[in-house]
Design a protein around this motif. Structure first.
Motif, PDB file in Angstrom:
ATOM      1  N   CYS A 133       0.812  -1.192   0.063  1.00 39.13           N
ATOM      2  CA  CYS A 133      -0.089   0.042   0.041  1.00 39.13           C
ATOM      3  C   CYS A 133       0.861   1.343  -0.033  1.00 39.13           C
ATOM      4  CB  CYS A 133      -1.194   0.015   1.248  1.00 39.13           C
ATOM      5  SG  CYS A 133      -2.180  -1.120   1.002  1.00 39.13           S
ATOM      6  N   THR A 162       1.326   2.552  -3.485  1.00 41.50           N
ATOM      7  CA  THR A 162       0.110   2.899  -4.357  1.00 41.50           C
ATOM      8  C   THR A 162      -0.363   4.570  -4.096  1.00 41.50           C
ATOM      9  OG1 THR A 162      -1.551   2.789  -2.454  1.00 41.50           O
ATOM     10  CG2 THR A 162      -0.925   0.678  -3.926  1.00 41.50           C
ATOM     11  N   CYS A 204      -6.001   1.665  -0.186  1.00 44.89           N
ATOM     12  CA  CYS A 204      -5.456   0.412  -0.366  1.00 44.89           C
ATOM     13  C   CYS A 204      -5.370  -0.634   0.773  1.00 44.89           C
ATOM     14  CB  CYS A 204      -4.079   0.402  -0.775  1.00 44.89           C
ATOM     15  SG  CYS A 204      -2.816  -1.056  -1.163  1.00 44.89           S
ATOM     16  N   VAL A 259      -9.143  -1.971   1.774  1.00 40.93           N
ATOM     17  CA  VAL A 259      -9.181  -2.833   0.598  1.00 40.93           C
ATOM     18  C   VAL A 259      -8.687  -4.084   0.685  1.00 40.93           C
ATOM     19  CG1 VAL A 259      -9.153  -3.494  -2.049  1.00 40.93           C
ATOM     20  CG2 VAL A 259      -9.985  -1.256  -1.328  1.00 40.93           C
ATOM     21  N   LEU A 260      -7.383  -4.232   0.773  1.00 42.28           N
ATOM     22  CA  LEU A 260      -6.752  -5.488   0.836  1.00 42.28           C
ATOM     23  C   LEU A 260      -6.684  -6.010   2.242  1.00 42.28           C
ATOM     24  CD1 LEU A 260      -3.213  -4.725  -0.858  1.00 42.28           C
ATOM     25  CD2 LEU A 260      -5.211  -5.539  -1.828  1.00 42.28           C
ATOM     26  N   ALA A 274      -9.581  -8.526   1.914  1.00 45.64           N
ATOM     27  CA  ALA A 274      -9.466  -9.908   1.132  1.00 45.64           C
ATOM     28  C   ALA A 274      -9.229 -10.755   1.597  1.00 45.64           C
ATOM     29  CB  ALA A 274      -8.099  -9.550   0.096  1.00 45.64           C
ATOM     30  N   THR A 310      -8.289  -7.973  -6.254  1.00 41.39           N
ATOM     31  CA  THR A 310      -8.354  -6.543  -6.604  1.00 41.39           C
ATOM     32  C   THR A 310      -8.794  -6.345  -8.073  1.00 41.39           C
ATOM     33  OG1 THR A 310      -6.010  -6.487  -7.328  1.00 41.39           O
ATOM     34  CG2 THR A 310      -6.576  -5.731  -5.050  1.00 41.39           C
ATOM     35  N   LEU A 322     -12.368  -6.744  -8.037  1.00 50.63           N
ATOM     36  CA  LEU A 322     -13.064  -5.614  -7.618  1.00 50.63           C
ATOM     37  C   LEU A 322     -13.034  -4.483  -8.728  1.00 50.63           C
ATOM     38  CD1 LEU A 322     -14.164  -4.383  -4.956  1.00 50.63           C
ATOM     39  CD2 LEU A 322     -11.732  -3.555  -4.273  1.00 50.63           C
ATOM     40  N   ILE A 325      -7.873   1.279  -7.368  1.00 50.78           N
ATOM     41  CA  ILE A 325      -8.024  -0.062  -7.520  1.00 50.78           C
ATOM     42  C   ILE A 325      -6.691  -0.537  -8.422  1.00 50.78           C
ATOM     43  CG2 ILE A 325      -9.057  -2.257  -7.989  1.00 50.78           C
ATOM     44  CD1 ILE A 325     -11.780  -0.869  -6.964  1.00 50.78           C
ATOM     45  N   ILE A 339      -3.541  -0.242  -7.071  1.00 52.23           N
ATOM     46  CA  ILE A 339      -3.039  -1.463  -6.300  1.00 52.23           C
ATOM     47  C   ILE A 339      -2.716  -2.645  -7.031  1.00 52.23           C
ATOM     48  CG2 ILE A 339      -3.993  -3.109  -4.615  1.00 52.23           C
ATOM     49  CD1 ILE A 339      -6.109  -0.942  -3.781  1.00 52.23           C
ATOM     50  N   ILE A 340      -3.406  -3.021  -8.175  1.00 54.36           N
ATOM     51  CA  ILE A 340      -3.070  -4.100  -8.975  1.00 54.36           C
ATOM     52  C   ILE A 340      -1.732  -3.969  -9.727  1.00 54.36           C
ATOM     53  CG2 ILE A 340      -3.616  -5.229 -11.152  1.00 54.36           C
ATOM     54  CD1 ILE A 340      -6.724  -4.143 -10.544  1.00 54.36           C
TER      55      ILE A 340
END
Length: 179
Positions: free
Chosen positions: A38, A41, A47, A50-51, A54, A66, A69, A164, A167-168
């Motif tokens: 993160c 990012t 981030c 979101v993670l 997961a 991700t 998402l 997002i 992050i990817i």
């Protein structure tokens, strides 16, 4: 005192070994792994949230999570743009929304291709596709830099898609480093 020094050294050793691919992801703590991702990012707090949801620290699973998402948000944003285009009375807004719908259609294709690339172990391909989807979202937002402004949630959705995809990109780069 000695115990905390040992733990600090142990964590550093684990991270070094992890980045050299000698220790599996789950050996380091979840917060350490998420922090590593993160901080690279464009929106670290987003981030992390979101993670954390997961439920994994495995890079491939995080990439899948991700990408899924991103796909969901892109599809939602494309549907919003289509709806706004059909309802807009201002011809400029109507055209901009229609253009955004096309751009998010392309972004959805990019994300789907990224999922295929991930399945094939083509992490550079994942990176390229996420970058392309991020660009499509940014291009849509750029359509509204001049009046009339977008009064809808479209620009917020676009920022989320970009976040997002950011992050990817980081995860794909970490996977490339391990390949």
């Amino acid at each position: 005192m000695a115990s905390s020094s040992f733990l600090a050294v142990f964590r550093i050793v684990l991270l070094v070994l992890f980045f050299n691919g000698m220790v599996p992801m789950h050996a380091a703590s979840q917060d350490d792994i998420l922090s590593t991702i993160c901080k690279k990012t464009r929106n670290p707090s987003f981030c992390f949230n979101v993670l954390k949801s997961a439920g994994t620290t495995d890079l491939k699973r995080l990439a899948t999570f991700t990408l899924n998402l991103a796909h969901d948000k892109v599809a939602q944003t494309r549907a919003l743009a289509q709806s706004l285009a059909s309802k807009a009375s201002d011809p400029k807004l109507k055209e901009r929304y229609a253009t955004c719908a096309e751009q998010y259609g392309e972004a959805a294709d990019d994300i789907e291709d990224g999922k295929k690339d991930l399945g094939e172990g083509d992490y550079n391909g994942v990176n390229i596709k996420a970058s392309a989807a991020m660009t499509e979202a940014g291009d849509c937002q750029d359509n509204f830099t001049q009046p009339p402004k977008d009064p809808s949630a479209l620009s917020g959705n676009g920022k989320t898609v970009e976040d997002i995809c950011s992050i990817i990109l980081v995860i794909a780069n970490l996977l490339l480093g391990r390949a």
